[in-house]
Scaffold this motif. Structure first.
Motif, PDB file in Angstrom:
ATOM      1  N   PRO A 103      78.382 113.368   5.971  1.00 46.83           N
ATOM      2  CA  PRO A 103      77.049 113.635   6.496  1.00 46.83           C
ATOM      3  C   PRO A 103      76.449 112.385   7.157  1.00 46.83           C
ATOM      4  N   VAL A 104      75.959 112.557   8.379  1.00 46.78           N
ATOM      5  CA  VAL A 104      75.352 111.459   9.133  1.00 46.78           C
ATOM      6  C   VAL A 104      74.032 111.937   9.722  1.00 46.78           C
ATOM      7  N   ALA A 105      73.000 111.111   9.604  1.00 46.66           N
ATOM      8  CA  ALA A 105      71.720 111.398  10.242  1.00 46.66           C
ATOM      9  C   ALA A 105      71.231 110.132  10.928  1.00 46.66           C
ATOM     10  N   ILE A 106      70.588 110.305  12.069  1.00 46.80           N
ATOM     11  CA  ILE A 106      70.065 109.192  12.855  1.00 46.80           C
ATOM     12  C   ILE A 106      68.548 109.185  12.728  1.00 46.80           C
ATOM     13  N   VAL A 107      67.962 107.998  12.607  1.00 46.21           N
ATOM     14  CA  VAL A 107      66.505 107.903  12.548  1.00 46.21           C
ATOM     15  C   VAL A 107      66.032 106.793  13.475  1.00 46.21           C
ATOM     16  N   ALA A 108      64.889 107.043  14.131  1.00 44.24           N
ATOM     17  CA  ALA A 108      64.252 106.082  15.042  1.00 44.24           C
ATOM     18  C   ALA A 108      65.085 105.813  16.295  1.00 44.24           C
ATOM     19  N   ARG A 109      65.981 106.709  16.604  1.00 47.21           N
ATOM     20  CA  ARG A 109      66.700 106.703  17.869  1.00 47.21           C
ATOM     21  C   ARG A 109      67.368 108.070  18.025  1.00 47.21           C
ATOM     22  N   PHE A 147      75.398 108.869   5.367  1.00 47.87           N
ATOM     23  CA  PHE A 147      74.891 107.680   6.045  1.00 47.87           C
ATOM     24  C   PHE A 147      73.651 108.031   6.858  1.00 47.87           C
ATOM     25  N   ILE A 148      72.615 107.209   6.714  1.00 48.37           N
ATOM     26  CA  ILE A 148      71.452 107.286   7.601  1.00 48.37           C
ATOM     27  C   ILE A 148      71.483 106.035   8.471  1.00 48.37           C
ATOM     28  N   LEU A 149      71.531 106.228   9.777  1.00 49.62           N
ATOM     29  CA  LEU A 149      71.677 105.126  10.719  1.00 49.62           C
ATOM     30  C   LEU A 149      70.389 104.977  11.516  1.00 49.62           C
ATOM     31  N   ALA A 150      69.781 103.787  11.466  1.00 52.15           N
ATOM     32  CA  ALA A 150      68.508 103.562  12.152  1.00 52.15           C
ATOM     33  C   ALA A 150      68.728 103.018  13.557  1.00 52.15           C
ATOM     34  N   SER A 151      67.636 102.773  14.221  1.00 47.70           N
ATOM     35  CA  SER A 151      67.545 102.555  15.659  1.00 47.70           C
ATOM     36  C   SER A 151      68.621 101.696  16.294  1.00 47.70           C
ATOM     37  N   GLY A 152      68.940 100.549  15.702  1.00 49.57           N
ATOM     38  CA  GLY A 152      69.817  99.605  16.364  1.00 49.57           C
ATOM     39  C   GLY A 152      71.250 100.074  16.528  1.00 49.57           C
ATOM     40  N   ARG A 156      67.417 118.376  15.531  1.00 48.48           N
ATOM     41  CA  ARG A 156      66.918 117.200  16.252  1.00 48.48           C
ATOM     42  C   ARG A 156      65.397 117.282  16.236  1.00 48.48           C
ATOM     43  N   ILE A 157      64.763 116.376  15.503  1.00 49.41           N
ATOM     44  CA  ILE A 157      63.307 116.392  15.331  1.00 49.41           C
ATOM     45  C   ILE A 157      62.712 115.245  16.139  1.00 49.41           C
ATOM     46  N   VAL A 201      74.153 115.637  16.637  1.00 48.63           N
ATOM     47  CA  VAL A 201      73.995 114.943  15.364  1.00 48.63           C
ATOM     48  C   VAL A 201      72.564 115.146  14.878  1.00 48.63           C
ATOM     49  N   ASN A 202      72.373 115.205  13.571  1.00 52.46           N
ATOM     50  CA  ASN A 202      71.027 115.302  13.014  1.00 52.46           C
ATOM     51  C   ASN A 202      70.254 114.029  13.339  1.00 52.46           C
ATOM     52  N   ALA A 203      69.049 114.187  13.873  1.00 54.92           N
ATOM     53  CA  ALA A 203      68.288 113.019  14.295  1.00 54.92           C
ATOM     54  C   ALA A 203      66.793 113.246  14.132  1.00 54.92           C
ATOM     55  N   VAL A 204      66.099 112.168  13.768  1.00 52.89           N
ATOM     56  CA  VAL A 204      64.639 112.172  13.697  1.00 52.89           C
ATOM     57  C   VAL A 204      64.162 110.963  14.478  1.00 52.89           C
ATOM     58  N   ALA A 205      63.353 111.196  15.486  1.00 55.85           N
ATOM     59  CA  ALA A 205      62.889 110.083  16.315  1.00 55.85           C
ATOM     60  C   ALA A 205      61.518 110.395  16.878  1.00 55.85           C
ATOM     61  N   VAL A 206      60.845 109.352  17.333  1.00 57.10           N
ATOM     62  CA  VAL A 206      59.605 109.520  18.072  1.00 57.10           C
ATOM     63  C   VAL A 206      59.979 109.633  19.548  1.00 57.10           C
ATOM     64  N   ASP A 207      59.100 110.223  20.347  1.00 63.70           N
ATOM     65  CA  ASP A 207      59.334 110.323  21.786  1.00 63.70           C
ATOM     66  C   ASP A 207      59.032 108.961  22.407  1.00 63.70           C
ATOM     67  N   ASP A 208      60.042 108.097  22.482  1.00 62.52           N
ATOM     68  CA  ASP A 208      59.845 106.738  22.969  1.00 62.52           C
ATOM     69  C   ASP A 208      59.418 106.701  24.430  1.00 62.52           C
TER      70      ASP A 208
END
Length: 341
Positions: free
Chosen positions: A141-147, A120-125, A313-314, A154-161
């Motif tokens: 397997p779980v990865a977070i994107v945009a948060r 599962f790839i889970l986005a910001s909301g 964590r990127i 947890v594996n995550a890819v986000a911008v520095d908000d």
């Protein structure tokens, strides 16, 4: 009637094991037999079952992607970059639009688990830490994107908000603005951008105006909040909106009250989606590296699917893109927009 692997084997006059080897491209099968099996599969319109593959311990080569709002150009562009990267690496993506609804999130998770997706790839909301933890405890397997869930491994890819919010506000302050409003929704990414906004205002000694969260992240919500700002005793001369749609709403609200952007009101958005360059005036905004975010999160997901346990964590840096919706504040012009209304 649903065609099964048994029907294909019977029609091709081969064993079920032979059909399975042809489908999964393993084992030593003659080209003649392969062609015969493929021909029968096509004639019978047979579609191999992903669930059957999973039950045999094989990957389904399918990933579930949870997007909170596909009508938001940021999420549609992010979904496209994720799908492109996944397809490039031989994976399929099932996109689920959740509308920020926990009920929908749970429904789609259950549905995709029945389909035995690989991850599962889970986005910001996605706000439910407990649900993420449950999936990980099931070795999914779980990865977070945009948060991010900074408190959770947890594996995550986000911008520095936070940095994005700080940059946007600091830029407006550098242009000479002191009365700066913010439009944000009560979700993780916006809360971090709000924190960056507050930090920039406080270090410069500026007052933070009365604030309440927008009801959603649409153009209409941006208009609604901006109208409230413009009715106040001391309206802002600039607005930082936490996504491009909210920023466009701010521009439309200003125009409806015969205010010129940026002459009377400067507006900064967030995301740098394709609409930022075509709105009138073109929108100054904080750019997220959408393409890279999609690529990075897919790469993390596939590493997990292949058995890598180490978490990554990127955090990517946002960039300010200056267009025509902002300008230096002219102190000779009216400071109080209420006089114009």
């Amino acid at each position: 009637m649903k065609i099964t692997i048994y029907d294909v084997a019977k029609e091709a006059n081969v064993s079920i094991a032979t059909v399975s080897k042809v489908i999964n491209k393993n084992g030593r099968i003659s080209e003649k037999t392969k062609r015969k099996v493929y021909r029968v599969m096509e004639e019978l319109n047979y579609q191999p079952s992903l669930i059957a593959s999973a039950l045999m311990g094989k990957q389904t080569k399918t990933v579930g992607l949870f997007i909170p709002d596909l009508a938001n150009p940021f999420f549609s562009e992010l979904a496209r970059s994720i799908e492109d990267r996944a397809n490039e690496l031989g994976y399929n993506v099932v996109i689920c639009n959740t509308d920020y609804s926990i009920e929908k999130e749970n429904k789609y998770i259950s549905l995709l688990q029945q389909k035995s997706v690989d991850g599962f790839i889970l986005a910001s909301g996605f706000e439910k830490l407990k649900r993420v933890e449950e999936l990980m405890n099931e070795d999914i397997p779980v990865a977070i994107v945009a948060r991010d869930f900074p408190m959770f491994p947890v594996n995550a890819v986000a911008v520095d908000d936070f940095m994005g919010g700080f940059k946007a506000t600091s830029y407006l302050i550098d242009l000479g603005h002191k009365d700066i409003g913010i439009i944000a929704r009560d979700v993780w990414s916006n809360r971090e951008r709000l924190r960056g906004y507050k930090e920039a205002m406080e270090v410069n000694g500026f007052k933070i105006p009365d604030f309440k969260f927008a009801k959603d992240t649409t153009i209409a919500a941006g208009e609604e909040v901006t109208n409230e700002f413009l009715k106040s005793k001391k309206p802002p001369t600039a607005i930082f909106a936490c996504n491009d749609l909210l920023a466009i709403g701010a521009i439309q609200a200003a125009k409806a009250q015969n205010l010129k952007v940026p002459d009377h009101l400067s507006v900064v958005g967030f995301d740098n989606t394709m609409i930022a360059g075509i709105v009138d005036p073109p929108l100054t905004t904080i750019a997220q590296p959408i393409q890279r975010m999609g690529q990075e999160v897919v790469d993390l997901m596939i590493k997990m699917i292949k058995g890598e346990k180490e978490k990554a964590r990127i955090t990517l840096l946002p960039e300010l893109v200056v267009r025509e919706s902002t300008k230096e504040k002219d102190n000779n012009e009216l400071d109080d927009l209420s006089v114009i209304n």
